[in-house]
Write an enzyme that holds these catalytic residues in place. Structure first.
Site, PDB file in Angstrom:
ATOM      1  N   LYS A 128       0.861  -1.180   0.000  1.00 14.05           N
ATOM      2  CA  LYS A 128       0.000   0.000   0.000  1.00 14.05           C
ATOM      3  C   LYS A 128       0.891   1.222   0.000  1.00 14.05           C
ATOM      4  CE  LYS A 128      -4.424   1.076   0.152  1.00 14.05           C
ATOM      5  NZ  LYS A 128      -5.600   0.372  -0.358  1.00 14.05           N
ATOM      6  N   ASP A 168      -7.016   4.480  -4.484  1.00 13.64           N
ATOM      7  CA  ASP A 168      -7.693   4.304  -3.190  1.00 13.64           C
ATOM      8  C   ASP A 168      -8.298   5.683  -2.896  1.00 13.64           C
ATOM      9  OD1 ASP A 168      -7.882   2.315  -0.740  1.00 13.64           O
ATOM     10  OD2 ASP A 168      -7.384   4.214   0.175  1.00 13.64           O
TER      11      ASP A 168
HETATM   12  P1  NDP Z   1     -12.974   7.817  -2.447  1.00 11.00           P
HETATM   13  O1  NDP Z   1     -11.895   8.792  -2.247  1.00 11.00           O
HETATM   14  O2  NDP Z   1     -13.541   7.634  -3.792  1.00 11.00           O
HETATM   15  O3  NDP Z   1     -14.184   8.118  -1.443  1.00 11.00           O
HETATM   16  C1  NDP Z   1     -14.002   8.145  -0.070  1.00 11.00           C
HETATM   17  C2  NDP Z   1     -15.301   8.565   0.595  1.00 11.00           C
HETATM   18  O4  NDP Z   1     -15.145   8.473   2.013  1.00 11.00           O
HETATM   19  C3  NDP Z   1     -15.686  10.004   0.304  1.00 11.00           C
HETATM   20  O5  NDP Z   1     -17.084  10.108   0.361  1.00 11.00           O
HETATM   21  C4  NDP Z   1     -15.039  10.758   1.472  1.00 11.00           C
HETATM   22  O6  NDP Z   1     -15.679  12.003   1.756  1.00 11.00           O
HETATM   23  C5  NDP Z   1     -15.256   9.778   2.589  1.00 11.00           C
HETATM   24  N1  NDP Z   1     -14.177   9.940   3.583  1.00 11.00           N
HETATM   25  C6  NDP Z   1     -12.855   9.727   3.399  1.00 11.00           C
HETATM   26  N2  NDP Z   1     -12.168   9.967   4.520  1.00 11.00           N
HETATM   27  C7  NDP Z   1     -13.082  10.342   5.427  1.00 11.00           C
HETATM   28  C8  NDP Z   1     -13.014  10.713   6.778  1.00 11.00           C
HETATM   29  N3  NDP Z   1     -11.840  10.748   7.431  1.00 11.00           N
HETATM   30  N4  NDP Z   1     -14.176  11.014   7.415  1.00 11.00           N
HETATM   31  C9  NDP Z   1     -15.355  10.954   6.762  1.00 11.00           C
HETATM   32  N5  NDP Z   1     -15.492  10.612   5.469  1.00 11.00           N
HETATM   33  C10 NDP Z   1     -14.380  10.318   4.824  1.00 11.00           C
HETATM   34  O7  NDP Z   1     -12.399   6.427  -1.868  1.00 11.00           O
HETATM   35  P2  NDP Z   1     -12.900   4.959  -2.185  1.00 11.00           P
HETATM   36  O8  NDP Z   1     -14.364   4.940  -2.352  1.00 11.00           O
HETATM   37  O9  NDP Z   1     -12.039   4.415  -3.245  1.00 11.00           O
HETATM   38  O10 NDP Z   1     -12.483   4.202  -0.839  1.00 11.00           O
HETATM   39  C11 NDP Z   1     -13.387   4.075   0.264  1.00 11.00           C
HETATM   40  C12 NDP Z   1     -12.889   2.957   1.181  1.00 11.00           C
HETATM   41  O11 NDP Z   1     -12.840   1.721   0.443  1.00 11.00           O
HETATM   42  C13 NDP Z   1     -11.472   3.138   1.746  1.00 11.00           C
HETATM   43  O12 NDP Z   1     -11.413   2.534   3.017  1.00 11.00           O
HETATM   44  C14 NDP Z   1     -10.605   2.328   0.788  1.00 11.00           C
HETATM   45  O13 NDP Z   1      -9.393   1.909   1.377  1.00 11.00           O
HETATM   46  C15 NDP Z   1     -11.536   1.145   0.540  1.00 11.00           C
HETATM   47  N6  NDP Z   1     -11.259   0.392  -0.682  1.00 11.00           N
HETATM   48  C16 NDP Z   1     -11.260   1.009  -1.898  1.00 11.00           C
HETATM   49  C17 NDP Z   1     -11.007   0.253  -3.039  1.00 11.00           C
HETATM   50  C18 NDP Z   1     -11.111   0.851  -4.403  1.00 11.00           C
HETATM   51  O14 NDP Z   1     -11.030   0.066  -5.370  1.00 11.00           O
HETATM   52  N7  NDP Z   1     -11.293   2.140  -4.560  1.00 11.00           N
HETATM   53  C19 NDP Z   1     -10.655  -1.165  -2.953  1.00 11.00           C
HETATM   54  C20 NDP Z   1     -10.781  -1.730  -1.624  1.00 11.00           C
HETATM   55  C21 NDP Z   1     -11.035  -0.962  -0.544  1.00 11.00           C
HETATM   56  P3  NDP Z   1     -15.104  13.360   1.092  1.00 11.00           P
HETATM   57  O15 NDP Z   1     -15.435  13.254  -0.365  1.00 11.00           O
HETATM   58  O16 NDP Z   1     -15.808  14.455   1.792  1.00 11.00           O
HETATM   59  O17 NDP Z   1     -13.630  13.337   1.377  1.00 11.00           O
END
Ligand code: NDP
Length: 453
Positions: A128, A168
């Site tokens: 990562k 991510d």
């Molecule tokens: P994105 O950046 O596309 O979206 C993240 C979302 O979570 C946004 O809505 C963001 O809000 C919110 N968010 C992030 N950090 C915080 C925080 N500290 N407090 C509150 N809300 C928060 O990321 P992904 O959708 O890609 O990833 C989401 C999760 O899934 C993560 O844990 C990631 O590790 C996991 N994941 C992702 C994969 C992928 O293929 N993308 C694969 C496997 C796991 P805002 O827009 O306001 O920042």
């Protein structure tokens, strides 16, 4: 010495050697303790010192990233790539750009990735990376310059048979494009060194949708195994990024009703079901806050973060049948878990990595709520990344349906492996134990076969 004593010693060692890395410690604690039934059955893992070896990354790269903002000022961030374990294949795992990124967070994500990748049944090791760079409110040019500078160091450590990063939080198609462009400029090679690429230049169909779709496939498999299904179920989803959006999309296809989404500023509750087009427009096109979702005349309720309950999140107060935490780590607390139980939730399906706090997980495991751990339920993203690598290697491009069928089958296999392992160790349906043991066993056996390297 007893097995628990050995585990405690390894955990104490991590705490001493990696002070302040709470998330890493939390992940290691959960995995190591759940391995006890396996360690009791097979003494080789202790004999070959696997626990102590597996919690130490093979390589940690930490580097400075200087970039120039739109005012011509030099800015500095920290970049990370933690190459945790390459026993069963080249390193694979995403890059996260978020101000909260630090060594402990990248290590927890890399550690989880080892077992997740193993569960996919594919030959990929765990890694990562990322940076404490905040892409929010940066111009496109600033993001491009940051990505170029980040890749100017990262390119020395990656390769199509060595380490293949992906996206991510904060790293989507735009960032992958800038990173790839810089890699190509530096090396002169058009190699599949990143996944999540654009469709015109080596990307795979379904990669964008894969984690969310895969999470829903996993939930459906779990419910079916218990004689239930998603049809007609009210589902709460947290987050509104890549994983959340495609979870919501797939939930509709299964006849479920996704009634919430959230971001770092607040939560939307839309009783009739989230308007997917509106959500995509706000988040994918305009990178805007969810507050504007509530501007449009509809019966939805917007709760800003300042009105969240103490020690909890508004999204988990909404009564639901199935909860899909899909935003970030530790976003579902003990208080939230109790609320879900009180409201009759039957399944918590982790789309994000480690969204459930240790205290909440302990509580959930004592209830009858089904629980899908993220390392199994969200493995569809990395599995489809590997399908992208296969297409790149064979210069092929599979159709949307072909990739989706493979993804569906992989999620079915992951569920079966975690479930069957829980049966093997006499804790039927405890997928925390099942997924951890199944993921660990393959890597640990391979470590033994490869000797002390
Ligand atoms: P994105 O950046 O596309 O979206 C993240 C979302 O979570 C946004 O809505 C963001 O809000 C919110 N968010 C992030 N950090 C915080 C925080 N500290 N407090 C509150 N809300 C928060 O990321 P992904 O959708 O890609 O990833 C989401 C999760 O899934 C993560 O844990 C990631 O590790 C996991 N994941 C992702 C994969 C992928 O293929 N993308 C694969 C496997 C796991 P805002 O827009 O306001 O920042």
């Amino acid at each position: 010495m007893s097995i628990t004593q050995d585990i405690d010693d390894v955990l104490a060692y991590i705490k001493e050697a990696s002070p302040g890395q709470d998330e890493f410690y939390q992940a290691a604690h959960e995995v190591l303790y759940s391995l006890i039934p396996l360690l009791e059955q097979d003494s080789r893992y202790m004999e070959f010192n696997i626990l102590e070896r597996i919690v130490v990354p093979e390589r940690s790269v930490i580097f400075r990233v200087n970039w120039i903002d739109d005012q011509g000022k030099i800015q500095t961030n920290v970049g990370y790539r933690i190459q945790f374990n390459s026993t069963i294949g080249p390193y694979k795992g995403g890059l996260r750009f978020h101000p909260s990124v630090n060594l402990g967070i990248v290590k927890f994500l890399g550690f989880e990735q080892i077992f997740k990748n193993s569960l996919t049944g594919l030959q990929i090791g765990g890694a990562k990376g990322g940076s404490n760079f905040d892409p929010k409110e940066k111009s496109d040019n600033e993001i491009m310059r940051f990505c170029q500078s980040f890749m100017s160091e990262l390119y020395k450590h990656i390769g199509k048979h060595r380490d293949v990063p992906a996206g991510d939080i904060g790293v989507g198609a735009r960032e992958i494009g800038y990173l790839f462009g810089q890699y190509k400029k530096l090396t002169g090679e058009f190699d599949g060194i990143l996944t999540g690429k654009g469709l015109n230049w080596g990307g795979s169909l379904v990669r964008k949708e894969a984690t969310g779709y895969g999470s829903v496939y996993f939930a459906q498999n779990f419910l079916e195994a218990c004689g239930k299904d998603l049809k007609g179920k009210k589902c709460t989803v947290s987050g509104s990024g890549n994983v959340a959006i495609y979870t919501i999309e797939k939930l509709y296809e299964f006849g479920a009703i996704p009634i919430s989404c959230s971001d770092s500023k607040g939560t939307i509750y839309h009783e009739e079901g989230i308007d997917l087009l509106r959500l995509k427009t706000i988040k994918e096109m305009h990178h805007d806050s969810l507050e504007s979702y509530a501007d449009i005349d509809c019966s939805c309720v917007y709760t800003p973060v300042r009105d969240y309950p103490k020690d909890g999140h508004a999204v988990w107060d909404i009564a639901c049948d199935v909860a899909f935490p899909s935003a970030t780590q530790n976003e579902l607390t003990l208080r939230d878990a109790k609320k879900l139980k009180e409201n009759g939730c039957i399944l918590i399906n982790e789309g994000a990595n480690m969204p459930t706090t240790a205290e909440a997980l302990k509580f959930i495991r004592k209830t009858d709520i089904l629980f899908s751990p993220g390392k199994a339920a969200n493995a569809g993203g990395v599995a489809t990344s590997q399908l992208e690598m296969s297409q790149n290697a064979s210069m092929a491009q599979w159709s949307f349906e072909e990739v989706d069928i493979k993804l569906r089958q992989i999620m079915k296999n992951i569920f079966k492996m975690a479930y069957d392992t829980s049966v093997e160790f006499e804790c039927e349906g405890d997928l925390v134990t099942g997924a951890n043991i199944a993921g660990f066993r393959k890597v640990a056996d391979s470590m033994i076969e490869q000797g002390a390297v």
